[in-house]
Design a protein around this motif. Structure first.
Motif, PDB file in Angstrom:
ATOM      1  N   ALA A  81      -1.280  -4.980   6.293  1.00  0.00           N
ATOM      2  CA  ALA A  81      -2.199  -6.006   6.791  1.00  0.00           C
ATOM      3  C   ALA A  81      -3.404  -6.056   5.872  1.00  0.00           C
ATOM      4  O   ALA A  81      -3.784  -5.068   5.255  1.00  0.00           O
ATOM      5  CB  ALA A  81      -2.624  -5.702   8.227  1.00  0.00           C
ATOM      6  N   ARG A  82      -4.031  -7.238   5.803  1.00  0.00           N
ATOM      7  CA  ARG A  82      -5.254  -7.382   5.010  1.00  0.00           C
ATOM      8  C   ARG A  82      -6.458  -7.385   5.946  1.00  0.00           C
ATOM      9  O   ARG A  82      -6.511  -8.112   6.882  1.00  0.00           O
ATOM     10  CB  ARG A  82      -5.227  -8.681   4.224  1.00  0.00           C
TER      11      ARG A  82
ATOM     12  N   TYR B 146     -12.247  -3.111   1.665  1.00  0.00           N
ATOM     13  CA  TYR B 146     -11.453  -4.071   2.452  1.00  0.00           C
ATOM     14  C   TYR B 146     -11.147  -3.436   3.815  1.00  0.00           C
ATOM     15  O   TYR B 146     -10.023  -2.983   4.070  1.00  0.00           O
ATOM     16  CB  TYR B 146     -10.164  -4.422   1.706  1.00  0.00           C
ATOM     17  N   PRO B 147     -12.154  -3.414   4.690  1.00  0.00           N
ATOM     18  CA  PRO B 147     -12.030  -2.665   5.948  1.00  0.00           C
ATOM     19  C   PRO B 147     -10.980  -3.184   6.919  1.00  0.00           C
ATOM     20  O   PRO B 147     -10.599  -2.468   7.854  1.00  0.00           O
ATOM     21  CB  PRO B 147     -13.437  -2.777   6.556  1.00  0.00           C
ATOM     22  N   SER B 148     -10.478  -4.412   6.705  1.00  0.00           N
ATOM     23  CA  SER B 148      -9.446  -4.928   7.614  1.00  0.00           C
ATOM     24  C   SER B 148      -8.034  -4.582   7.142  1.00  0.00           C
ATOM     25  O   SER B 148      -7.054  -4.804   7.865  1.00  0.00           O
ATOM     26  CB  SER B 148      -9.583  -6.449   7.765  1.00  0.00           C
ATOM     27  N   ALA B 149      -7.930  -4.047   5.935  1.00  0.00           N
ATOM     28  CA  ALA B 149      -6.604  -3.719   5.389  1.00  0.00           C
ATOM     29  C   ALA B 149      -6.014  -2.509   6.092  1.00  0.00           C
ATOM     30  O   ALA B 149      -6.723  -1.556   6.430  1.00  0.00           O
ATOM     31  CB  ALA B 149      -6.706  -3.461   3.894  1.00  0.00           C
ATOM     32  N   LYS B 150      -4.712  -2.565   6.324  1.00  0.00           N
ATOM     33  CA  LYS B 150      -3.986  -1.436   6.913  1.00  0.00           C
ATOM     34  C   LYS B 150      -2.832  -1.070   5.986  1.00  0.00           C
ATOM     35  O   LYS B 150      -2.248  -1.947   5.333  1.00  0.00           O
ATOM     36  CB  LYS B 150      -3.471  -1.771   8.306  1.00  0.00           C
ATOM     37  N   ILE B 151      -2.519   0.216   5.952  1.00  0.00           N
ATOM     38  CA  ILE B 151      -1.472   0.676   5.039  1.00  0.00           C
ATOM     39  C   ILE B 151      -0.500   1.605   5.739  1.00  0.00           C
ATOM     40  O   ILE B 151      -0.775   2.131   6.820  1.00  0.00           O
ATOM     41  CB  ILE B 151      -2.067   1.393   3.806  1.00  0.00           C
ATOM     42  N   ARG B 152       0.624   1.775   5.089  1.00  0.00           N
ATOM     43  CA  ARG B 152       1.624   2.748   5.514  1.00  0.00           C
ATOM     44  C   ARG B 152       1.914   3.651   4.322  1.00  0.00           C
ATOM     45  O   ARG B 152       2.185   3.164   3.222  1.00  0.00           O
ATOM     46  CB  ARG B 152       2.898   2.047   5.975  1.00  0.00           C
ATOM     47  N   ILE B 153       1.848   4.943   4.530  1.00  0.00           N
ATOM     48  CA  ILE B 153       2.177   5.910   3.495  1.00  0.00           C
ATOM     49  C   ILE B 153       3.575   6.445   3.777  1.00  0.00           C
ATOM     50  O   ILE B 153       3.848   6.947   4.869  1.00  0.00           O
ATOM     51  CB  ILE B 153       1.175   7.082   3.449  1.00  0.00           C
TER      52      ILE B 153
ATOM     53  N   LYS C 212     -12.057  10.944   3.228  1.00  0.00           N
ATOM     54  CA  LYS C 212     -12.914  10.148   2.360  1.00  0.00           C
ATOM     55  C   LYS C 212     -13.494   8.930   3.075  1.00  0.00           C
ATOM     56  O   LYS C 212     -14.081   8.056   2.442  1.00  0.00           O
ATOM     57  CB  LYS C 212     -12.132   9.699   1.119  1.00  0.00           C
ATOM     58  N   GLY C 213     -13.322   8.867   4.380  1.00  0.00           N
ATOM     59  CA  GLY C 213     -13.969   7.813   5.158  1.00  0.00           C
ATOM     60  C   GLY C 213     -13.090   6.685   5.636  1.00  0.00           C
ATOM     61  O   GLY C 213     -13.570   5.747   6.285  1.00  0.00           O
ATOM     62  N   VAL C 214     -11.796   6.698   5.343  1.00  0.00           N
ATOM     63  CA  VAL C 214     -10.891   5.653   5.825  1.00  0.00           C
ATOM     64  C   VAL C 214     -10.551   5.932   7.278  1.00  0.00           C
ATOM     65  O   VAL C 214     -10.164   7.054   7.624  1.00  0.00           O
ATOM     66  CB  VAL C 214      -9.602   5.602   4.978  1.00  0.00           C
ATOM     67  N   ASP C 215     -10.703   4.932   8.143  1.00  0.00           N
ATOM     68  CA  ASP C 215     -10.404   5.114   9.564  1.00  0.00           C
ATOM     69  C   ASP C 215      -8.929   5.478   9.753  1.00  0.00           C
ATOM     70  O   ASP C 215      -8.038   4.818   9.197  1.00  0.00           O
ATOM     71  CB  ASP C 215     -10.735   3.828  10.327  1.00  0.00           C
ATOM     72  N   ALA C 216      -8.681   6.491  10.550  1.00  0.00           N
ATOM     73  CA  ALA C 216      -7.313   6.981  10.744  1.00  0.00           C
ATOM     74  C   ALA C 216      -6.389   5.918  11.329  1.00  0.00           C
ATOM     75  O   ALA C 216      -5.173   5.926  11.060  1.00  0.00           O
ATOM     76  CB  ALA C 216      -7.328   8.211  11.646  1.00  0.00           C
ATOM     77  N   SER C 217      -6.939   4.975  12.107  1.00  0.00           N
ATOM     78  CA  SER C 217      -6.110   3.944  12.733  1.00  0.00           C
ATOM     79  C   SER C 217      -5.554   2.944  11.714  1.00  0.00           C
ATOM     80  O   SER C 217      -4.650   2.166  12.028  1.00  0.00           O
ATOM     81  CB  SER C 217      -6.920   3.188  13.792  1.00  0.00           C
ATOM     82  N   ARG C 218      -6.080   2.977  10.507  1.00  0.00           N
ATOM     83  CA  ARG C 218      -5.633   2.044   9.470  1.00  0.00           C
ATOM     84  C   ARG C 218      -4.477   2.598   8.643  1.00  0.00           C
ATOM     85  O   ARG C 218      -3.903   1.875   7.823  1.00  0.00           O
ATOM     86  CB  ARG C 218      -6.799   1.705   8.530  1.00  0.00           C
ATOM     87  N   VAL C 219      -4.137   3.857   8.852  1.00  0.00           N
ATOM     88  CA  VAL C 219      -3.130   4.505   8.008  1.00  0.00           C
ATOM     89  C   VAL C 219      -1.987   5.039   8.858  1.00  0.00           C
ATOM     90  O   VAL C 219      -2.174   5.934   9.692  1.00  0.00           O
ATOM     91  CB  VAL C 219      -3.739   5.656   7.186  1.00  0.00           C
TER      92      VAL C 219
ATOM     93  N   ARG D  71       3.514  -5.236   0.753  1.00  0.00           N
ATOM     94  CA  ARG D  71       3.618  -4.971  -0.682  1.00  0.00           C
ATOM     95  C   ARG D  71       3.544  -3.463  -0.913  1.00  0.00           C
ATOM     96  O   ARG D  71       2.671  -2.797  -0.367  1.00  0.00           O
ATOM     97  CB  ARG D  71       2.499  -5.678  -1.433  1.00  0.00           C
ATOM     98  N   THR D  72       4.464  -2.957  -1.713  1.00  0.00           N
ATOM     99  CA  THR D  72       4.522  -1.529  -1.988  1.00  0.00           C
ATOM    100  C   THR D  72       3.851  -1.207  -3.323  1.00  0.00           C
ATOM    101  O   THR D  72       4.052  -1.914  -4.305  1.00  0.00           O
ATOM    102  CB  THR D  72       5.984  -1.038  -2.020  1.00  0.00           C
ATOM    103  N   PHE D  73       3.082  -0.127  -3.331  1.00  0.00           N
ATOM    104  CA  PHE D  73       2.408   0.345  -4.542  1.00  0.00           C
ATOM    105  C   PHE D  73       2.818   1.790  -4.797  1.00  0.00           C
ATOM    106  O   PHE D  73       2.928   2.591  -3.864  1.00  0.00           O
ATOM    107  CB  PHE D  73       0.886   0.276  -4.375  1.00  0.00           C
ATOM    108  N   THR D  74       3.021   2.095  -6.052  1.00  0.00           N
ATOM    109  CA  THR D  74       3.332   3.474  -6.421  1.00  0.00           C
ATOM    110  C   THR D  74       2.056   4.206  -6.812  1.00  0.00           C
ATOM    111  O   THR D  74       1.160   3.627  -7.428  1.00  0.00           O
ATOM    112  CB  THR D  74       4.299   3.526  -7.615  1.00  0.00           C
TER     113      THR D  74
END
Length: 207
Positions: free
Chosen positions: A206-207, A129-136, A167-174, A95-98
Protein backbone atom coordinates in the motif's frame (compact mmCIF):
# COMPACT_ATOMS: atom_id res chain seq x y z
CA UNK A 1 -50.13 -51.31 -107.30
CA UNK A 2 -48.73 -52.51 -104.06
CA UNK A 3 -50.88 -52.33 -101.04
CA UNK A 4 -49.81 -51.17 -97.64
CA UNK A 5 -49.22 -54.73 -96.51
CA UNK A 6 -47.17 -55.69 -99.53
CA UNK A 7 -43.41 -55.98 -99.20
CA UNK A 8 -40.58 -56.94 -101.39
CA UNK A 9 -38.98 -60.30 -101.04
CA UNK A 10 -35.93 -60.19 -98.79
CA UNK A 11 -37.00 -56.97 -97.04
CA UNK A 12 -37.73 -57.16 -93.36
CA UNK A 13 -41.37 -57.46 -92.54
CA UNK A 14 -41.05 -54.80 -89.79
CA UNK A 15 -38.44 -52.44 -88.37
CA UNK A 16 -37.58 -52.81 -84.65
CA UNK A 17 -36.39 -49.60 -83.09
CA UNK A 18 -34.43 -50.33 -79.90
CA UNK A 19 -35.02 -47.80 -77.20
CA UNK A 20 -31.99 -46.26 -75.49
CA UNK A 21 -31.10 -47.87 -72.21
CA UNK A 22 -31.69 -45.64 -69.12
CA UNK A 23 -28.46 -43.84 -68.12
CA UNK A 24 -27.27 -44.81 -64.60
CA UNK A 25 -26.25 -41.62 -62.72
CA UNK A 26 -25.49 -43.29 -59.38
CA UNK A 27 -21.79 -44.18 -59.98
CA UNK A 28 -21.07 -40.71 -61.28
CA UNK A 29 -22.83 -39.10 -58.33
CA UNK A 30 -20.82 -41.18 -55.87
CA UNK A 31 -17.61 -40.33 -57.69
CA UNK A 32 -18.41 -36.61 -57.53
CA UNK A 33 -19.15 -36.79 -53.82
CA UNK A 34 -15.88 -38.63 -53.25
CA UNK A 35 -13.92 -35.92 -55.09
CA UNK A 36 -15.63 -33.18 -53.08
CA UNK A 37 -14.76 -34.96 -49.83
CA UNK A 38 -11.13 -35.30 -50.92
CA UNK A 39 -10.88 -31.60 -51.83
CA UNK A 40 -12.42 -30.60 -48.47
CA UNK A 41 -9.97 -32.80 -46.57
CA UNK A 42 -7.01 -31.32 -48.46
CA UNK A 43 -8.16 -27.77 -47.78
CA UNK A 44 -8.33 -28.49 -44.03
CA UNK A 45 -4.81 -29.93 -44.05
CA UNK A 46 -3.42 -26.63 -45.30
CA UNK A 47 -5.18 -24.58 -42.68
CA UNK A 48 -4.02 -24.30 -39.10
CA UNK A 49 -6.76 -24.92 -36.64
CA UNK A 50 -7.08 -22.20 -34.00
CA UNK A 51 -5.92 -23.29 -30.58
CA UNK A 52 -8.18 -22.35 -27.74
CA UNK A 53 -6.24 -20.58 -24.99
CA UNK A 54 -7.81 -20.16 -21.62
CA UNK A 55 -7.66 -16.52 -20.50
CA UNK A 56 -5.34 -15.78 -17.60
CA UNK A 57 -7.39 -14.34 -14.76
CA UNK A 58 -6.25 -10.92 -13.62
CA UNK A 59 -4.94 -10.87 -10.07
CA UNK A 60 -7.07 -9.21 -7.45
CA UNK A 61 -6.03 -5.65 -6.69
CA UNK A 62 -5.03 -6.55 -3.14
CA UNK A 63 -3.41 -9.90 -3.91
CA UNK A 64 0.19 -10.15 -2.72
CA UNK A 65 2.28 -13.27 -2.48
CA UNK A 66 5.54 -13.98 -0.74
CA UNK A 67 7.18 -15.47 -3.79
CA UNK A 68 9.44 -13.38 -5.99
CA UNK A 69 7.61 -12.42 -9.21
CA UNK A 70 10.74 -13.13 -11.27
CA UNK A 71 12.13 -16.19 -9.52
CA UNK A 72 15.47 -17.14 -10.97
CA UNK A 73 16.03 -13.67 -12.39
CA UNK A 74 16.27 -11.45 -9.32
CA UNK A 75 18.41 -8.94 -11.22
CA UNK A 76 15.24 -8.03 -13.12
CA UNK A 77 13.75 -6.71 -9.87
CA UNK A 78 14.37 -3.24 -8.51
CA UNK A 79 16.73 -2.97 -5.56
CA UNK A 80 15.64 -1.16 -2.42
CA UNK A 81 17.51 1.94 -3.61
CA UNK A 82 14.54 2.45 -5.98
CA UNK A 83 11.95 2.24 -3.20
CA UNK A 84 11.60 6.00 -2.75
CA UNK A 85 11.05 6.62 -6.46
CA UNK A 86 8.38 3.94 -6.56
CA UNK A 87 6.55 5.28 -3.49
CA UNK A 88 6.53 8.75 -5.01
CA UNK A 89 5.09 7.46 -8.29
CA UNK A 90 1.87 5.86 -9.46
CA UNK A 91 3.04 2.42 -10.60
CA UNK A 92 0.60 -0.38 -9.77
CA UNK A 93 0.72 -2.36 -6.54
CA UNK A 94 2.12 -4.68 -5.33
CA UNK A 95 5.80 -4.34 -6.18
CA UNK A 96 8.69 -6.48 -4.98
CA UNK A 97 12.13 -5.05 -4.17
CA UNK A 98 15.30 -6.97 -3.51
CA UNK A 99 17.68 -6.04 -0.76
CA UNK A 100 20.93 -5.25 -2.47
CA UNK A 101 23.04 -6.28 0.49
CA UNK A 102 21.10 -8.33 3.00
CA UNK A 103 21.78 -12.05 3.30
CA UNK A 104 22.02 -14.37 6.26
CA UNK A 105 24.52 -16.84 7.61
CA UNK A 106 23.52 -20.50 7.52
CA UNK A 107 20.85 -21.45 10.07
CA UNK A 108 20.79 -17.86 11.44
CA UNK A 109 18.28 -15.02 11.30
CA UNK A 110 20.17 -12.09 12.81
CA UNK A 111 21.12 -9.20 10.53
CA UNK A 112 24.85 -9.03 9.95
CA UNK A 113 26.55 -5.75 10.87
CA UNK A 114 27.76 -5.33 7.29
CA UNK A 115 24.15 -5.38 6.04
CA UNK A 116 22.52 -3.11 8.62
CA UNK A 117 23.03 0.08 6.60
CA UNK A 118 20.59 -0.95 3.88
CA UNK A 119 17.89 -1.72 6.43
CA UNK A 120 18.44 1.74 7.92
CA UNK A 121 18.05 3.33 4.48
CA UNK A 122 14.75 1.50 3.96
CA UNK A 123 13.54 2.77 7.34
CA UNK A 124 14.45 6.34 6.35
CA UNK A 125 12.55 6.01 3.06
CA UNK A 126 9.47 4.58 4.76
CA UNK A 127 9.58 7.50 7.21
CA UNK A 128 9.04 9.86 4.24
CA UNK A 129 5.94 7.95 3.12
CA UNK A 130 4.00 7.25 6.33
CA UNK A 131 0.99 5.73 4.53
CA UNK A 132 3.07 3.06 2.80
CA UNK A 133 2.77 -0.52 4.02
CA UNK A 134 5.13 -3.37 3.26
CA UNK A 135 5.48 -7.10 3.52
CA UNK A 136 8.84 -8.69 4.30
CA UNK A 137 9.26 -12.20 2.89
CA UNK A 138 12.03 -14.37 4.31
CA UNK A 139 13.72 -17.27 2.52
CA UNK A 140 16.13 -20.12 3.22
CA UNK A 141 18.41 -22.34 1.20
CA UNK A 142 17.47 -25.97 0.50
CA UNK A 143 19.35 -27.56 3.37
CA UNK A 144 17.20 -28.79 6.23
CA UNK A 145 13.60 -29.95 6.13
CA UNK A 146 10.69 -27.92 4.84
CA UNK A 147 9.25 -27.08 8.26
CA UNK A 148 12.60 -25.85 9.58
CA UNK A 149 13.18 -23.73 6.48
CA UNK A 150 9.73 -22.19 6.69
CA UNK A 151 10.40 -21.26 10.31
CA UNK A 152 13.83 -19.89 9.42
CA UNK A 153 12.40 -17.77 6.59
CA UNK A 154 9.82 -16.29 8.99
CA UNK A 155 12.48 -15.58 11.62
CA UNK A 156 14.57 -13.71 9.03
CA UNK A 157 11.59 -11.63 7.95
CA UNK A 158 10.79 -10.86 11.59
CA UNK A 159 14.40 -9.82 12.16
CA UNK A 160 14.15 -7.22 9.39
CA UNK A 161 10.79 -6.03 10.69
CA UNK A 162 12.20 -5.59 14.19
CA UNK A 163 15.13 -3.57 12.79
CA UNK A 164 12.75 -1.29 10.90
CA UNK A 165 10.56 -0.79 13.96
CA UNK A 166 13.66 0.03 16.01
CA UNK A 167 14.34 2.81 13.49
CA UNK A 168 10.89 4.34 13.95
CA UNK A 169 8.68 2.51 11.44
CA UNK A 170 5.28 1.71 12.96
CA UNK A 171 4.95 -2.04 13.48
CA UNK A 172 1.43 -2.04 11.97
CA UNK A 173 2.92 -1.07 8.61
CA UNK A 174 5.15 -4.14 8.32
CA UNK A 175 3.83 -7.66 7.75
CA UNK A 176 6.07 -10.72 7.64
CA UNK A 177 5.75 -14.01 5.77
CA UNK A 178 7.98 -16.94 4.89
CA UNK A 179 8.74 -18.49 1.53
CA UNK A 180 11.01 -21.11 3.06
CA UNK A 181 13.13 -22.76 0.39
CA UNK A 182 10.40 -22.59 -2.25
CA UNK A 183 11.68 -19.69 -4.33
CA UNK A 184 15.45 -19.90 -4.91
CA UNK A 185 17.11 -17.15 -6.92
CA UNK A 186 20.33 -19.14 -7.34
CA UNK A 187 21.51 -22.73 -7.28
CA UNK A 188 21.50 -24.66 -4.01
CA UNK A 189 24.41 -26.78 -5.26
CA UNK A 190 27.10 -24.27 -4.30
CA UNK A 191 27.94 -22.30 -1.17
CA UNK A 192 27.62 -19.02 -3.07
CA UNK A 193 24.22 -19.96 -4.47
CA UNK A 194 22.92 -20.99 -1.07
CA UNK A 195 24.11 -17.67 0.37
CA UNK A 196 22.05 -15.79 -2.24
CA UNK A 197 18.99 -17.85 -1.36
CA UNK A 198 19.25 -16.94 2.34
CA UNK A 199 17.58 -13.59 1.87
CA UNK A 200 14.56 -11.37 2.46
CA UNK A 201 12.56 -9.33 -0.01
CA UNK A 202 10.32 -6.31 0.46
CA UNK A 203 6.87 -6.11 -1.11
CA UNK A 204 5.03 -2.78 -1.12
CA UNK A 205 1.36 -3.53 -0.42
CA UNK A 206 0.00 0.00 0.00
CA UNK A 207 1.09 3.59 -0.55
Amino acid sequence: MAGPNDHKDGAPSHIHIEKDKKFNWLPWLLLGLGLLSLLFALSRCNREEPVAVAPTPAPAANEVVAATPNAGASDALVGTSGLGTYLAGTEALPRTFTFEKLNFDAAKSDIRAADAAEVNEVATTLGKYPSAKIRIAGYADARGNDAANMALGKARADSVRNALVAKGVDASRVETVSGGETDPVDTNATAGGRFENRRTELVVTAR
